[in-house]
Design a protein around this motif. Sequence first.
Motif, short mmCIF file in Angstrom:
data_model
loop_
_atom_site.label_atom_id
_atom_site.label_comp_id
_atom_site.label_asym_id
_atom_site.label_seq_id
_atom_site.Cartn_x
_atom_site.Cartn_y
_atom_site.Cartn_z
N ARG A 151 -1.14 -1.02 -9.37
CA ARG A 151 -0.24 -0.66 -8.28
C ARG A 151 -0.64 0.73 -7.79
O ARG A 151 -0.77 1.66 -8.56
CB ARG A 151 1.19 -0.65 -8.75
CG ARG A 151 1.61 -2.02 -9.21
CD ARG A 151 3.03 -2.21 -8.98
NE ARG A 151 3.36 -3.60 -9.23
CZ ARG A 151 4.29 -4.21 -8.60
NH1 ARG A 151 5.00 -3.59 -7.72
NH2 ARG A 151 4.55 -5.45 -8.87
N ARG A 152 -0.75 0.83 -6.53
CA ARG A 152 -1.08 2.11 -5.92
C ARG A 152 0.03 2.48 -4.96
O ARG A 152 0.74 1.63 -4.44
CB ARG A 152 -2.38 1.99 -5.12
CG ARG A 152 -3.56 1.66 -5.96
CD ARG A 152 -4.80 1.66 -5.08
NE ARG A 152 -5.90 1.08 -5.83
CZ ARG A 152 -6.91 0.49 -5.31
NH1 ARG A 152 -6.99 0.38 -4.02
NH2 ARG A 152 -7.86 0.02 -6.05
N ALA A 153 0.10 3.67 -4.73
CA ALA A 153 1.09 4.14 -3.74
C ALA A 153 0.62 3.70 -2.38
O ALA A 153 -0.57 3.65 -2.11
CB ALA A 153 1.21 5.66 -3.80
N PRO A 154 1.54 3.34 -1.53
CA PRO A 154 1.14 2.93 -0.19
C PRO A 154 0.43 4.06 0.54
O PRO A 154 0.71 5.23 0.33
CB PRO A 154 2.44 2.56 0.49
CG PRO A 154 3.53 3.00 -0.37
CD PRO A 154 2.99 3.33 -1.70
N ASP A 155 -0.50 3.68 1.34
CA ASP A 155 -1.25 4.66 2.13
C ASP A 155 -0.40 5.08 3.31
O ASP A 155 -0.14 4.31 4.22
CB ASP A 155 -2.57 4.02 2.58
CG ASP A 155 -3.47 5.01 3.30
OD1 ASP A 155 -3.23 6.23 3.16
OD2 ASP A 155 -4.40 4.55 3.99
N LEU A 156 0.08 6.31 3.30
CA LEU A 156 0.98 6.82 4.34
C LEU A 156 0.23 7.64 5.39
O LEU A 156 0.84 8.13 6.33
CB LEU A 156 2.07 7.68 3.70
CG LEU A 156 2.91 6.98 2.61
CD1 LEU A 156 3.89 7.98 2.00
CD2 LEU A 156 3.64 5.82 3.19
N SER A 157 -1.04 7.75 5.25
CA SER A 157 -1.79 8.61 6.17
C SER A 157 -1.79 8.07 7.60
O SER A 157 -1.94 8.81 8.55
CB SER A 157 -3.23 8.76 5.68
OG SER A 157 -3.85 7.50 5.62
N SER A 158 -1.59 6.82 7.78
CA SER A 158 -1.62 6.28 9.13
C SER A 158 -0.25 6.36 9.80
O SER A 158 -0.12 6.06 10.98
CB SER A 158 -2.10 4.82 9.09
OG SER A 158 -1.20 4.04 8.33
N LEU A 159 0.80 6.74 9.06
CA LEU A 159 2.15 6.82 9.64
C LEU A 159 2.34 8.17 10.37
O LEU A 159 1.77 9.18 9.98
CB LEU A 159 3.21 6.68 8.55
CG LEU A 159 3.25 5.33 7.80
CD1 LEU A 159 4.32 5.39 6.72
CD2 LEU A 159 3.52 4.19 8.73
N SER A 160 3.19 8.14 11.36
CA SER A 160 3.53 9.39 12.06
C SER A 160 4.51 10.18 11.20
O SER A 160 5.07 9.66 10.24
CB SER A 160 4.14 9.09 13.43
OG SER A 160 5.37 8.44 13.25
#
Length: 175
Positions: A151-160
Amino acid sequence: MARKMNEDEEPDERLMDAQAQIESLQAVAADAEARAATTREELTAAREARSSLEAELVEAAAAREAAEGELSRARSEVDEIRSHLAEAAVKYREAKLASAPEVPQDLVPAAASLAEIDEGFEAAKRIASQLRERIQEERQQTRVPVGSPQRRAPDLSSLSASEKIKLGLRELSER
């Protein structure tokens, strides 16, 4: 004298008639004797032929009895050979099935002919192989991987920035 001559002539005529009759009867008798001799010869030949035919009949009857005895022995040998063949076919089938435990016994016929057993065995082997392949394909399709993925943390880099704030507030409220 004329009368005496007539009387003398009559006995001569009678004598000549009698002699002619005797000669005729002798000819008939000779003919009858010749026919009788021919008939006797034919009878003798027929008796010899009958005797010969009776001897041949006795020989033929003896040969027939010998042939019937031989036929009886041959039939018993054939029955014995068939029995041995049936036993051998059963043992052959068992040996073939023992050599391939994956082949179901029900699919191989219990036949008297080795060729039939071979054909049935090959057909059963093909069926077992096809079933094995189908089962393998089904396993491949329904295969679950061993262990679960990390399990990985969701990739939030694409969110504003505003979406990141909303997500953070939602996670806090769920705890």
